[in-house]
Scaffold this active site. Structure first.
Site, PDB file in Angstrom:
ATOM      1  N   CYS A  29      -4.811   9.963  -2.855  1.00  0.00           N
ATOM      2  CA  CYS A  29      -4.123   8.700  -2.585  1.00  0.00           C
ATOM      3  C   CYS A  29      -2.670   8.522  -3.062  1.00  0.00           C
ATOM      4  O   CYS A  29      -2.096   8.159  -2.095  1.00  0.00           O
ATOM      5  CB  CYS A  29      -4.542   7.025  -2.445  1.00  0.00           C
ATOM      6  SG  CYS A  29      -6.712   7.316  -1.888  1.00  0.00           S
ATOM      7  N   HIS A  62     -11.304   7.358   5.008  1.00  0.00           N
ATOM      8  CA  HIS A  62     -10.310   8.297   4.929  1.00  0.00           C
ATOM      9  C   HIS A  62     -11.248   9.388   4.528  1.00  0.00           C
ATOM     10  O   HIS A  62     -11.802   9.720   3.414  1.00  0.00           O
ATOM     11  CB  HIS A  62      -9.437   8.418   3.935  1.00  0.00           C
ATOM     12  CG  HIS A  62      -8.131   7.408   4.665  1.00  0.00           C
ATOM     13  ND1 HIS A  62      -7.289   6.218   3.702  1.00  0.00           N
ATOM     14  CD2 HIS A  62      -7.470   7.347   5.557  1.00  0.00           C
ATOM     15  CE1 HIS A  62      -6.380   5.889   4.018  1.00  0.00           C
ATOM     16  NE2 HIS A  62      -6.402   6.608   6.055  1.00  0.00           N
ATOM     17  N   ARG A 105       0.572  -1.978   7.701  1.00  0.00           N
ATOM     18  CA  ARG A 105       1.101   0.039   7.085  1.00  0.00           C
ATOM     19  C   ARG A 105       2.461   0.296   7.871  1.00  0.00           C
ATOM     20  O   ARG A 105       3.063   0.980   7.310  1.00  0.00           O
ATOM     21  CB  ARG A 105      -0.050   1.093   6.429  1.00  0.00           C
ATOM     22  CG  ARG A 105      -0.847   0.090   5.357  1.00  0.00           C
ATOM     23  CD  ARG A 105      -1.758   0.520   4.595  1.00  0.00           C
ATOM     24  NE  ARG A 105      -0.999   1.826   3.785  1.00  0.00           N
ATOM     25  CZ  ARG A 105      -1.437   2.737   3.910  1.00  0.00           C
ATOM     26  NH1 ARG A 105      -2.725   2.932   3.500  1.00  0.00           N
ATOM     27  NH2 ARG A 105      -0.766   4.208   2.963  1.00  0.00           N
ATOM     28  N   ASP A 107       0.859  -0.789   0.061  1.00  0.00           N
ATOM     29  CA  ASP A 107      -0.099   0.044  -0.297  1.00  0.00           C
ATOM     30  C   ASP A 107       1.101   1.078  -0.305  1.00  0.00           C
ATOM     31  O   ASP A 107       0.551   2.526   0.260  1.00  0.00           O
ATOM     32  CB  ASP A 107      -0.889  -0.216   1.429  1.00  0.00           C
ATOM     33  CG  ASP A 107      -2.419  -0.999   1.405  1.00  0.00           C
ATOM     34  OD1 ASP A 107      -2.511  -0.741  -0.236  1.00  0.00           O
ATOM     35  OD2 ASP A 107      -2.934  -1.197   2.311  1.00  0.00           O
ATOM     36  N   ARG A 144      -9.415   5.701  11.219  1.00  0.00           N
ATOM     37  CA  ARG A 144      -8.536   5.099  10.922  1.00  0.00           C
ATOM     38  C   ARG A 144      -8.035   6.365  12.038  1.00  0.00           C
ATOM     39  O   ARG A 144      -7.581   6.048  13.274  1.00  0.00           O
ATOM     40  CB  ARG A 144      -7.411   5.936   9.690  1.00  0.00           C
ATOM     41  CG  ARG A 144      -8.241   4.794   8.403  1.00  0.00           C
ATOM     42  CD  ARG A 144      -8.163   3.496   8.871  1.00  0.00           C
ATOM     43  NE  ARG A 144      -8.212   2.365   7.626  1.00  0.00           N
ATOM     44  CZ  ARG A 144      -7.087   1.918   6.721  1.00  0.00           C
ATOM     45  NH1 ARG A 144      -6.485   2.503   6.083  1.00  0.00           N
ATOM     46  NH2 ARG A 144      -7.813   2.024   5.394  1.00  0.00           N
TER      47      ARG A 144
HETATM   48  N1  ARG Z   1      -5.256  -0.013   1.598  1.00  0.00           N
HETATM   49  C1  ARG Z   1      -4.610   0.926   1.643  1.00  0.00           C
HETATM   50  C2  ARG Z   1      -5.187   1.582   2.814  1.00  0.00           C
HETATM   51  O1  ARG Z   1      -6.144   0.440   3.649  1.00  0.00           O
HETATM   52  C3  ARG Z   1      -5.600   2.523   1.537  1.00  0.00           C
HETATM   53  C4  ARG Z   1      -4.859   3.829   1.655  1.00  0.00           C
HETATM   54  C5  ARG Z   1      -6.126   4.976   0.488  1.00  0.00           C
HETATM   55  N2  ARG Z   1      -4.937   6.311   1.116  1.00  0.00           N
HETATM   56  C6  ARG Z   1      -5.944   7.199   1.189  1.00  0.00           C
HETATM   57  N3  ARG Z   1      -5.373   7.987   0.921  1.00  0.00           N
HETATM   58  N4  ARG Z   1      -6.755   7.010   1.066  1.00  0.00           N
HETATM   59  O2  ARG Z   1      -5.015   1.915   3.771  1.00  0.00           O
END
Ligand code: ARG
Length: 266
Positions: A259, A164, A90, A65, A135
């Site tokens: 993203c 997000h 991550r 990612d 998040r």
């Molecule tokens: N697979 C990543 C996650 O879930 C995607 C992140 C996408 N980034 C963003 N800025 N929305 O963390």
């Protein structure tokens, strides 16, 4: 003339979908890395044709990612607030991005609280909008406010597809206006947005569902998912230059053009 922007991007050389940390990701289906690289190259070419400069961070094997550079940090006035990821998959990205900035001479701050950089922090003209719910921790909103000395406005996200803030809202007119999908926000936060941006572009559920709100505007041009049809029409009607891009392969990980883009504000 549109002022040029400076973006940081990460080539998806190690991109894959082999874990699921948001509803878009299905390890059973996976994703095609070659297609993702081509789509990403297309996005980078768009920025360069617009006259923006793109810096690159080396992708790290085992961090599929990491292509989603927006999550790597938040950069305002040349100062860098580091990320701290929600999921262990991550976590190592935070250090990789912070080291890139330190190595390029930026003042950096390691975060004490969970936050996913520009994924949940969007810099507007007068305030920084900050998402929470899936998040980023509200404590990080406060930490960012202290670090940057700019007011941070907390917005509550309520739909897991829009985990997000940058999947539900993007700044227009250098942060004096915005486009957003109201259904992604709690009633109170939606009211806050209505007060802050009475002229906002309101996106439909259909355009949100293809990640149309994960767009990048430099003030005049808007780089947006090609499938977000109504949104494109409305942006054109308001006088923006619309540049459609296909990021469908990266969307299999839950990402779009924004993203993949971390803005470096000097
Ligand atoms: N697979 C990543 C996650 O879930 C995607 C992140 C996408 N980034 C963003 N800025 N929305 O963390």
């Amino acid at each position: 003339m549109t002022p040029t922007r400076h973006y940081l991007m990460c080539r998806p050389d190690h991109f894959s979908v082999d874990y699921a940390i948001n509803p878009w990701m299905d390890p059973g289906t996976g994703a095609d890395r070659d297609i993702a690289v081509r789509q990403w190259e297309g996005l980078k070419a768009v920025y360069e044709e617009l006259g923006h400069s793109v810096s690159l961070i080396d992708p790290v094997e085992g961090l599929p990612d990491m292509v989603f550079a927006a999550n790597g940090a938040l950069v305002v006035d040349g100062r860098v607030y580091g990320a701290r990821f929600t999921y262990p998959e991550r976590a190592p990205e935070a250090g990789a991005y912070l080291r890139w900035f330190a190595g390029h001479g930026y003042e950096t701050k390691e975060a004490s609280f969970t936050n996913e950089g520009e994924g949940d922090f969007l810099v507007m003209a007068d305030v920084i909008l900050a998402g929470t719910g899936f998040r980023t921790d509200v404590a990080a909103h406060k930490e960012a406010q202290e670090f940057f000395g700019r007011p941070v406005v907390t917005l509550q996200l309520v739909d897991p597809r829009f985990y997000h803030l940058d999947t539900a809202l993007f700044p227009l007119d250098d942060g004096r206006n915005a486009a957003y999908y109201p259904g992604a926000f709690s009633p109170g936060s939606e009211q806050v947005l209505r007060r802050l941006f009475p002229e906002a572009v309101l996106a439909s559920a259909a355009d949100a569902a293809v990640l149309g709100l994960n767009a990048v505007s430099d003030g005049r041009n808007v780089v947006v998912n090609s499938e977000a049809a109504e949104l494109q029409l409305e942006l054109k009607r308001r006088g923006y230059e619309v540049i459609p891009v296909d990021m469908s392969e990266l969307r299999k990980a839950g990402g779009g053009p924004k993203c993949c883009t971390l803005e470096i504000r000097s």
